[in-house]
Design a protein around this motif. Structure first.
Motif, short mmCIF file in Angstrom:
data_model
loop_
_atom_site.label_atom_id
_atom_site.label_comp_id
_atom_site.label_asym_id
_atom_site.label_seq_id
_atom_site.Cartn_x
_atom_site.Cartn_y
_atom_site.Cartn_z
N THR A 5 0.54 -15.62 0.45
CA THR A 5 0.58 -17.28 0.60
C THR A 5 -1.20 -17.64 0.77
O THR A 5 -2.19 -17.61 0.11
CB THR A 5 1.08 -18.09 0.19
OG1 THR A 5 1.58 -18.25 1.94
CG2 THR A 5 2.42 -18.00 -0.44
N ASP A 6 -1.55 -17.03 1.64
CA ASP A 6 -2.67 -17.13 2.74
C ASP A 6 -3.71 -16.48 2.47
O ASP A 6 -5.07 -16.34 3.12
CB ASP A 6 -2.55 -17.27 3.59
CG ASP A 6 -1.44 -18.11 4.69
OD1 ASP A 6 -1.48 -19.41 4.54
OD2 ASP A 6 -1.23 -17.89 5.95
N GLY A 7 -3.07 -15.29 1.55
CA GLY A 7 -4.15 -14.29 0.68
C GLY A 7 -4.84 -13.46 2.02
O GLY A 7 -5.15 -12.07 1.48
N ASN A 8 -4.16 -13.17 3.03
CA ASN A 8 -4.61 -11.83 4.05
C ASN A 8 -3.20 -11.05 3.04
O ASN A 8 -2.35 -10.78 2.66
CB ASN A 8 -3.95 -11.84 5.57
CG ASN A 8 -2.66 -12.55 5.75
OD1 ASN A 8 -1.98 -12.74 4.99
ND2 ASN A 8 -2.35 -11.82 7.04
N ASN A 9 -3.76 -9.35 3.87
CA ASN A 9 -2.91 -8.42 3.53
C ASN A 9 -1.24 -8.25 4.29
O ASN A 9 -1.84 -7.84 5.80
CB ASN A 9 -3.39 -6.99 2.98
CG ASN A 9 -4.39 -7.33 1.68
OD1 ASN A 9 -3.92 -7.91 0.90
ND2 ASN A 9 -5.13 -7.13 1.98
N LEU A 10 -0.26 -8.00 4.15
CA LEU A 10 0.60 -7.71 5.60
C LEU A 10 1.42 -6.34 5.31
O LEU A 10 1.99 -6.12 4.47
CB LEU A 10 1.71 -8.74 5.35
CG LEU A 10 2.91 -8.71 6.70
CD1 LEU A 10 2.12 -8.73 7.97
CD2 LEU A 10 3.66 -9.56 6.01
N TYR A 11 1.05 -5.28 6.27
CA TYR A 11 1.60 -4.08 5.75
C TYR A 11 2.72 -3.68 6.27
O TYR A 11 3.08 -4.38 7.59
CB TYR A 11 0.48 -2.66 6.70
CG TYR A 11 0.88 -1.52 6.11
CD1 TYR A 11 1.47 -1.01 5.54
CD2 TYR A 11 1.22 -1.14 7.56
CE1 TYR A 11 0.96 0.57 5.16
CE2 TYR A 11 1.86 0.52 7.13
CZ TYR A 11 1.51 0.99 6.15
OH TYR A 11 2.09 2.33 5.69
N LEU A 12 3.60 -3.36 5.19
CA LEU A 12 5.10 -3.10 5.21
C LEU A 12 5.94 -1.81 5.84
O LEU A 12 5.59 -0.43 4.98
CB LEU A 12 5.70 -3.78 5.00
CG LEU A 12 5.83 -5.89 4.72
CD1 LEU A 12 6.88 -5.89 3.45
CD2 LEU A 12 5.73 -6.08 5.77
N LEU A 13 6.62 -1.10 7.29
CA LEU A 13 6.65 0.07 6.76
C LEU A 13 8.19 0.19 7.14
O LEU A 13 8.51 -0.56 8.77
CB LEU A 13 5.19 0.81 7.64
CG LEU A 13 6.04 2.36 8.00
CD1 LEU A 13 6.08 2.85 6.89
CD2 LEU A 13 5.27 3.09 9.45
N LEU A 14 8.37 1.03 6.50
CA LEU A 14 10.30 1.11 6.74
C LEU A 14 10.52 2.70 6.98
O LEU A 14 10.29 3.28 6.16
CB LEU A 14 11.40 0.36 6.33
CG LEU A 14 12.57 0.85 6.28
CD1 LEU A 14 13.52 0.55 7.25
CD2 LEU A 14 13.76 0.28 4.88
N GLU A 15 11.16 3.07 8.03
CA GLU A 15 10.78 4.74 8.52
C GLU A 15 12.18 5.31 9.47
O GLU A 15 12.76 4.53 9.93
CB GLU A 15 10.06 5.28 9.01
CG GLU A 15 9.31 4.73 10.29
CD GLU A 15 8.14 4.99 11.04
OE1 GLU A 15 7.67 5.45 10.41
OE2 GLU A 15 7.66 4.27 12.08
N LYS A 16 12.72 6.23 8.42
CA LYS A 16 13.74 7.36 9.66
C LYS A 16 13.14 7.49 11.45
O LYS A 16 11.81 7.95 11.55
CB LYS A 16 14.02 8.47 9.32
CG LYS A 16 14.77 8.06 7.73
CD LYS A 16 14.99 9.68 7.24
CE LYS A 16 16.02 9.16 6.20
NZ LYS A 16 16.54 10.43 5.43
#
Length: 121
Positions: A88-99
């Motif tokens: 909502t602040d306009g920045n990019n948040l990178y999410l990673l889910l891994e084994k």
């Protein structure tokens, strides 16, 4: 379950039994006790989303994963899911889910439930 946070990036790593629990029950949680405060974190499956999503509130980080992907994750060869979320602040948040794979170097942590590292074969 491990979490690595660096800048605007959050990475969750799950062992074999954790991926199995997530696939079967639809959720997995853990916590770290800091004495007067407990930090909670987890991964949940949701049927109403199409990409990874994350929430941080009340000292908890909960990563949501599309249910269709999560239910079959234990029984397939997919290693990672990722998504860049516009906040909502306009920045990019990178999410990673891994084994979680076993480490290539020596480590003191228990890795008996980690996935075999393909680079070791």
């Amino acid at each position: 379950m491990k979490i690595r946070i660096k800048g605007d990036s959050v990475r969750f790593r799950l062992t074999q039994s954790e991926v199995k629990t997530l696939s079967e029950s639809g959720e997995i949680y853990d916590s770290t006790n800091f004495g007067t405060t407990k930090f909670n974190y987890g991964v949940v499956l949701k049927s109403d989303i199409e990409q990874l999503h994350i929430n941080f509130e009340n000292s908890s980080i909960i990563l949501s994963m599309p249910e269709a992907n999560g239910r079959s994750w234990f029984s397939n060869d997919i290693i990672t899911f990722d998504h860049t979320l516009k906040t909502t602040d306009g920045n990019n948040l990178y999410l990673l889910l891994e084994k979680d794979f076993t480490c290539l170097d020596n480590t003191i942590e228990d890795q008996s439930d980690n996935y075999p590292n393909p680079k070791l074969s």
